[in-house]
Design a protein around this motif. Sequence first.
Motif, mmCIF file in Angstrom:
data_model
loop_
_atom_site.group_PDB
_atom_site.id
_atom_site.type_symbol
_atom_site.label_atom_id
_atom_site.label_comp_id
_atom_site.label_asym_id
_atom_site.label_seq_id
_atom_site.Cartn_x
_atom_site.Cartn_y
_atom_site.Cartn_z
ATOM 1 N N ARG A 98 0.833 -1.203 0.000
ATOM 2 C CA ARG A 98 0.000 0.000 0.000
ATOM 3 C C ARG A 98 0.870 1.257 0.000
ATOM 4 O O ARG A 98 0.555 2.241 -0.679
ATOM 5 C CB ARG A 98 -0.932 -0.008 1.221
ATOM 6 C CG ARG A 98 -1.927 1.150 1.244
ATOM 7 C CD ARG A 98 -2.832 1.058 2.455
ATOM 8 N NE ARG A 98 -3.722 -0.074 2.383
ATOM 9 C CZ ARG A 98 -4.862 -0.091 1.699
ATOM 10 N NH1 ARG A 98 -5.218 0.987 1.001
ATOM 11 N NH2 ARG A 98 -5.629 -1.149 1.686
ATOM 12 N N ARG A 99 1.969 1.219 0.740
ATOM 13 C CA ARG A 99 2.875 2.365 0.759
ATOM 14 C C ARG A 99 3.479 2.607 -0.621
ATOM 15 O O ARG A 99 3.543 3.748 -1.097
ATOM 16 C CB ARG A 99 3.990 2.138 1.793
ATOM 17 C CG ARG A 99 4.997 3.286 1.878
ATOM 18 C CD ARG A 99 6.160 2.942 2.781
ATOM 19 N NE ARG A 99 6.900 1.781 2.315
ATOM 20 C CZ ARG A 99 7.788 1.813 1.323
ATOM 21 N NH1 ARG A 99 8.033 2.954 0.684
ATOM 22 N NH2 ARG A 99 8.425 0.719 0.952
ATOM 23 N N TRP A 155 2.225 1.827 -3.469
ATOM 24 C CA TRP A 155 1.163 2.351 -4.331
ATOM 25 C C TRP A 155 0.950 3.841 -4.076
ATOM 26 O O TRP A 155 0.878 4.640 -5.014
ATOM 27 C CB TRP A 155 -0.121 1.562 -4.106
ATOM 28 C CG TRP A 155 -1.366 2.244 -4.596
ATOM 29 C CD1 TRP A 155 -2.381 2.752 -3.845
ATOM 30 C CD2 TRP A 155 -1.721 2.496 -5.960
ATOM 31 N NE1 TRP A 155 -3.349 3.298 -4.637
ATOM 32 C CE2 TRP A 155 -2.973 3.164 -5.953
ATOM 33 C CE3 TRP A 155 -1.120 2.230 -7.185
ATOM 34 C CZ2 TRP A 155 -3.626 3.558 -7.110
ATOM 35 C CZ3 TRP A 155 -1.768 2.630 -8.353
ATOM 36 C CH2 TRP A 155 -3.004 3.283 -8.308
ATOM 37 N N CYS A 156 0.859 4.217 -2.821
ATOM 38 C CA CYS A 156 0.619 5.621 -2.480
ATOM 39 C C CYS A 156 1.774 6.517 -2.917
ATOM 40 O O CYS A 156 1.563 7.679 -3.284
ATOM 41 C CB CYS A 156 0.387 5.767 -0.972
ATOM 42 S SG CYS A 156 -1.152 5.011 -0.385
ATOM 43 N N ASP A 181 -7.395 3.842 -9.088
ATOM 44 C CA ASP A 181 -7.473 3.919 -7.628
ATOM 45 C C ASP A 181 -8.456 2.896 -7.064
ATOM 46 O O ASP A 181 -8.157 2.204 -6.081
ATOM 47 C CB ASP A 181 -7.889 5.323 -7.180
ATOM 48 C CG ASP A 181 -6.813 6.361 -7.464
ATOM 49 O OD1 ASP A 181 -5.624 5.988 -7.494
ATOM 50 O OD2 ASP A 181 -7.147 7.537 -7.666
ATOM 51 N N GLU A 236 -7.295 -0.340 -4.863
ATOM 52 C CA GLU A 236 -7.834 -0.394 -3.502
ATOM 53 C C GLU A 236 -8.582 -1.701 -3.278
ATOM 54 O O GLU A 236 -8.480 -2.320 -2.208
ATOM 55 C CB GLU A 236 -8.755 0.798 -3.242
ATOM 56 C CG GLU A 236 -9.309 0.870 -1.832
ATOM 57 C CD GLU A 236 -8.236 0.978 -0.761
ATOM 58 O OE1 GLU A 236 -8.494 0.517 0.371
ATOM 59 O OE2 GLU A 236 -7.136 1.503 -1.049
ATOM 60 N N LEU A 243 -5.950 -4.437 -2.792
ATOM 61 C CA LEU A 243 -5.299 -4.373 -1.485
ATOM 62 C C LEU A 243 -6.235 -4.809 -0.356
ATOM 63 O O LEU A 243 -5.810 -5.500 0.581
ATOM 64 C CB LEU A 243 -4.784 -2.954 -1.227
ATOM 65 C CG LEU A 243 -3.636 -2.498 -2.137
ATOM 66 C CD1 LEU A 243 -3.316 -1.024 -1.889
ATOM 67 C CD2 LEU A 243 -2.392 -3.351 -1.920
ATOM 68 N N GLU A 294 -5.902 -8.196 2.276
ATOM 69 C CA GLU A 294 -6.048 -8.198 3.729
ATOM 70 C C GLU A 294 -6.963 -9.320 4.219
ATOM 71 O O GLU A 294 -6.822 -9.804 5.338
ATOM 72 C CB GLU A 294 -6.593 -6.850 4.203
ATOM 73 C CG GLU A 294 -5.627 -5.684 3.983
ATOM 74 C CD GLU A 294 -6.247 -4.351 4.351
ATOM 75 O OE1 GLU A 294 -7.444 -4.344 4.736
ATOM 76 O OE2 GLU A 294 -5.545 -3.322 4.271
#
Length: 426
Positions: A169-170, A172-173, A391, A395, A398, A402
Amino acid sequence: MQINEKMINEKESNSSPTTPDDVHSEIIPTATLLKQLAIGVQTTRIINSMKDLMRSSGDVSPVKERTSLSLSAMKSFVVGEKEDKFASEFGRDEKVMSFIHSLQDPEGHLSERKTRSPFDKSTNITNFTKELHGAPPDSFVTDLAEAIGSLKTLRKMAIFWSRVVVELRRLWCEGQHIPGIPPDEIPNLNSCLLYQQLQVINCCISRKKCRAIATESVESVLRQATNNVDKSPPSGDIVYAKISSGELVLRLGIYKQLENTMLLDTGEPVYTPVLQEGPLLTEDVIKENEEFVLRTGSVGAGCSQLLSDMQAFKAANPGCILEDFVRWHSPPDWTETLTDDQSKAFVVGDNTSPRGHLSTRMQKEGNLWRQLWENAKPIPAVRQAPLYYEDLSVEGILLGFETISPSGFFEQLFLSLVSISVEMNI
């Protein structure tokens, strides 16, 4: 999936222990890694998600935990607290720490295995590895499989995966590509779903970067055109097209000029436009789309892409007509006039543009292409409503990571390592 534990145990008994120096130079995964992942597949079938596995108070691990996991350590994996907490929990697991460091280092890269040339492999072996539905030998997924397979408990495996998702996630951001995954390739349907989804993430990062560049290019052209009010000869990125009325109209969203091709009505050069790229389809999304089409009979996605292409073409080629678009987009639906007794070349100034006719299907009354063309506006791709939302797609992936099924997750990793073993033993 049925796992032959006898085969795994036999391989394990014949394998020699590895030293720390061998951690990143292994070519064939050890039987111990395969056995850990195989046990993970079999013992987590009743557990719905990785979150459930982390919360599990019972000991469902292959071996008992050597150290207990504190609440603060688990929190560090979820909210990204200091690295020393992670190091204190996994510091002795060299493959795990190396894997995490490769994600944290922008210039880092995952280990590379020496693979034989595809020309050295028999067709049967190549087809077999595809049927396994694993991942390429030198990929993020196979290194992840080795890192997770080196852990001794299922809870640790789950917690480590949770940390990996945080790092993904990091990346990606921050717009950084995942190492060990091609930066801009569409999903490889011969690989496991996990590898396909990681490909989607990297491809979305590349697309966002390209779109930012394309958007700035269009905005720059518009700014230059605003300052060029008298429409003097084009300079820089500004390109005009003369329409049938003689007016000069700014071209937007152009990619490059199409050689030896002129617009039929104006004789102006045809430019290939920058287009919106279509959806990135993994095997699960393809299945969902097929079920949706069968249930509703809808073909909306295809129409949206075609309309988008038409609008981009109109923006890049002021004064164009449907026949121009068809000549570029679907050449088989256009036949040029070649004989003297038919309509001859259409001349505008010094430019010559051959006349011809559309295919029978394009000339039918109510043709979808003509209907869409009449509704299409001259809008460059970067200013259109997106056909695919990167996005939302990433999302969704991701969030799926989880809550992924532990058994299915371990199975994908297991098959990826088995695929390596097959390739390396031919």
